[in-house]
Design a protein around this motif. Structure first.
Motif, mmCIF file in Angstrom:
data_model
loop_
_atom_site.group_PDB
_atom_site.id
_atom_site.type_symbol
_atom_site.label_atom_id
_atom_site.label_comp_id
_atom_site.label_asym_id
_atom_site.label_seq_id
_atom_site.Cartn_x
_atom_site.Cartn_y
_atom_site.Cartn_z
ATOM 1 N N CYS A 189 -12.894 12.825 -22.282
ATOM 2 C CA CYS A 189 -13.701 11.705 -21.805
ATOM 3 C C CYS A 189 -13.622 10.586 -22.848
ATOM 4 N N CYS A 224 -19.056 8.622 -24.948
ATOM 5 C CA CYS A 224 -18.050 9.261 -24.097
ATOM 6 C C CYS A 224 -17.294 10.366 -24.816
ATOM 7 N N PRO A 268 -14.307 6.073 -23.559
ATOM 8 C CA PRO A 268 -14.986 4.880 -23.051
ATOM 9 C C PRO A 268 -14.107 4.176 -22.021
ATOM 10 N N CYS A 274 -17.913 5.422 -18.961
ATOM 11 C CA CYS A 274 -16.868 6.344 -19.415
ATOM 12 C C CYS A 274 -15.835 6.575 -18.307
ATOM 13 N N CYS A 295 -18.632 12.961 -17.296
ATOM 14 C CA CYS A 295 -17.842 11.776 -17.640
ATOM 15 C C CYS A 295 -17.723 10.852 -16.426
#
Length: 270
Positions: free
Chosen positions: A41, A17, A43, A32, A26
């Motif tokens: 972006c 991400c 996780p 993400c 994303c």
């Protein structure tokens, strides 16, 4: 693969991400989420691991797992999906319920919340909790204002500091509050008691028979002495005006500050 990263939480290979710069990419990723605040972006919170506590777009759920922060939820329905969040229909934003806010700084940033210094916790503003005097006055953190028909925070939430004149102004700006002689923001006597017997139960209050209401005892006043119709200054002290001292004619005339007016049959100041 440069676009991938090993996820030790799930033991799976997932999108990297942080290496994704496009919001479109994303948003299409299943692992993400886009952080609008930082335009990056990251996780999804569920895959953030130890980063959860340091990320503004994530928070710990009631079960201890990492989940998306309330402020990141874009709609009423999404907001209601988290029991710790509440939707603000006026601003169309999702906020953390005050009772779940742990840090004083975060509590102070939320206009719906107020920090309880004594209890060390974040509380919802009383005006948002109660719509009637019975429920409002039953909560020690709140007080009912008859003039506006609103439930307000108790005077004690206004912390007064002798070195901070603004804190004094904030206290007295509330019509139900005043600064006591010990520099504490307290409820004014007229709002504490509605009868003579109830008024006498407060050591810093006295009953004003002429106005038929509870008022501050002069000895408990400092800067507000001159503003009280029952009091006057005597050097550095605040004392009762002669007509409120309960004197007989003889006692009145024996007090150098007073004289008995035979026309009005009252004790008045010299």
């Amino acid at each position: 693969d440069e676009g991938c990263k090993w996820d030790s939480l799930s033991n799976m290979c997932r999108d990297d991400c942080k290496a994704t710069t496009s919001r479109t990419d994303c948003d299409t990723s299943t692992t993400c989420q886009w952080d609008a605040a930082t335009a990056t972006c990251a996780p999804e919170c569920a895959f953030s691991g130890t980063d959860c506590s340091t990320r503004k777009d994530c928070k710990q759920s009631l079960t201890g797992s990492c989940t998306i922060a309330c402020i990141q939820r874009p709609s009423d329905s999404s907001c209601q999906g988290d029991a710790t969040c509440v939707w603000d229909s006026t601003l169309s934003t999702c906020n953390q319920q005050c009772q779940y806010v742990k840090a004083q700084s975060d509590c102070s940033k939320n206009m719906n919340c107020v920090w309880d210094q004594a209890g060390g916790k974040c509380l919802s503003h009383c005006v948002l909790k109660y719509g009637n005097s019975f429920s409002c006055d039953a909560d020690t953190h709140c007080m009912w204002d008859n003039s506006s028909n609103l439930c307000r925070m108790a005077c004690g939430f206004n912390v007064v500091s002798e070195s901070d004149p603004v804190s004094v102004e904030i206290c007295v700006a509330e019509t139900m509050c005043m600064v006591s002689k010990s520099s504490v923001c307290v409820k004014r006597c007229e709002f504490r008691a509605l009868s003579s017997s109830a008024c006498s139960g407060y050591g810093d209050c006295q009953w004003n028979a002429l106005a038929n209401k509870c008022a501050e005892k002069c000895s408990a006043l400092t800067v507000a002495c001159k503003a009280s119709p029952m009091c006057q200054t005597a050097g550095d002290d605040c004392v009762s005006r002669c007509e409120y001292r309960g004197y007989t004619a003889a006692q009145c005339n024996s007090d150098p500050q007073c004289v008995f007016d035979t026309t009005s049959q009252t004790c008045v100041g010299t």
